[in-house]
Design a protein around this motif. Structure first.
Motif, short mmCIF file in Angstrom:
data_model
loop_
_atom_site.label_atom_id
_atom_site.label_comp_id
_atom_site.label_asym_id
_atom_site.label_seq_id
_atom_site.Cartn_x
_atom_site.Cartn_y
_atom_site.Cartn_z
N ASP A 1 0.95 -1.15 0.10
CA ASP A 1 -0.16 -0.01 -0.12
C ASP A 1 0.81 1.16 0.03
O ASP A 1 1.84 1.31 0.91
N LEU A 2 0.54 2.18 -0.93
CA LEU A 2 1.54 3.43 -1.12
C LEU A 2 1.49 4.10 0.21
O LEU A 2 2.46 4.83 0.56
N ALA A 3 0.26 4.17 0.90
CA ALA A 3 0.18 5.12 2.05
C ALA A 3 1.44 4.65 3.07
O ALA A 3 2.00 5.28 4.06
N LYS A 4 1.62 3.11 3.15
CA LYS A 4 2.49 2.54 3.92
C LYS A 4 3.76 3.05 3.74
O LYS A 4 4.98 2.93 4.50
N GLN A 5 4.24 3.30 2.43
CA GLN A 5 5.57 3.40 1.77
C GLN A 5 5.89 5.04 2.30
O GLN A 5 7.08 5.33 1.86
N LEU B 1 8.93 9.66 -0.46
CA LEU B 1 8.03 8.45 -1.18
C LEU B 1 8.97 7.90 -2.16
O LEU B 1 10.07 8.32 -2.49
N PRO B 2 8.44 6.72 -2.52
CA PRO B 2 9.15 5.96 -3.45
C PRO B 2 9.26 6.68 -5.13
O PRO B 2 8.64 7.46 -5.46
#
Length: 64
Positions: free
Chosen positions: A2-6, A22-23
């Motif tokens: 999940d993006l929010a966790k990254q 962020l990634p």
């Protein structure tokens, strides 16, 4: 994942969010969208031509 966790935030001494991490692929996609939107905004008042006119110009210039 999940993006929010990254996504990570960096806080200043007062506890305020000052930076985001962020990634890289997410950053690249967002930055490309930003650049595209700026180009659209800058060109919104330009005159337009039809597809047929564009094809004729490209043929005349030997590009099609």
């Amino acid at each position: 994942m999940d993006l929010a966790k990254q996504i990570q935030f960096i806080f200043n001494n007062e506890g305020k969010k000052t930076f985001v991490v962020l990634p890289i692929n997410t950053f690249e996609e967002l930055f490309e969208d930003y650049i595209d939107s700026k180009a659209i905004e800058e060109r919104k008042n330009e005159s337009t031509i039809s597809l047929e006119e564009l094809e004729q110009e490209l043929k005349k210039d030997g590009k099609l």
